[in-house]
Design a protein around this motif. Structure first.
Motif: not given
Length: 87
Positions: A52, A56, A58
């Motif tokens: 990732p 961002w 998650e």
């Protein structure tokens, strides 16, 4: 933070407010991370890894509303080999 409403859950459905990747991120180009394939010791495909991006998170999500479970309508037993219409 870029939020969106998402329908989550399989058995217990719920509306969830989730974070989304930054669309103008130069590292992931709005994808949210990078996926890459890897192989085993013989060079065969063994799976895909996901890294990732830092733009961002998650795990950032909030449950807004738990949806009620609507029971399915039961249908009568019908012979699948019958030529009769179902009405």
């Amino acid at each position: 933070m870029r939020l969106r409403i998402q329908l989550t859950g399989w058995e217990r459905r719920r509306l969830t407010l989730t974070d989304t990747p930054r669309p103008d991120c130069p590292r992931c180009e709005g994808e949210g991370g990078h996926a890459y394939d890897y192989g085993d010791h013989e060079g065969e495909y063994a799976g895909t890894e996901w890294d990732p991006c830092a733009c961002w998170d998650e795990t950032r999500r909030w449950i807004l509303l738990r949806l009620p479970r609507i029971p399915r309508r039961r249908r009568g037993v019908r012979d699948p080999w019958s030529n009769e219409p179902p009405f």
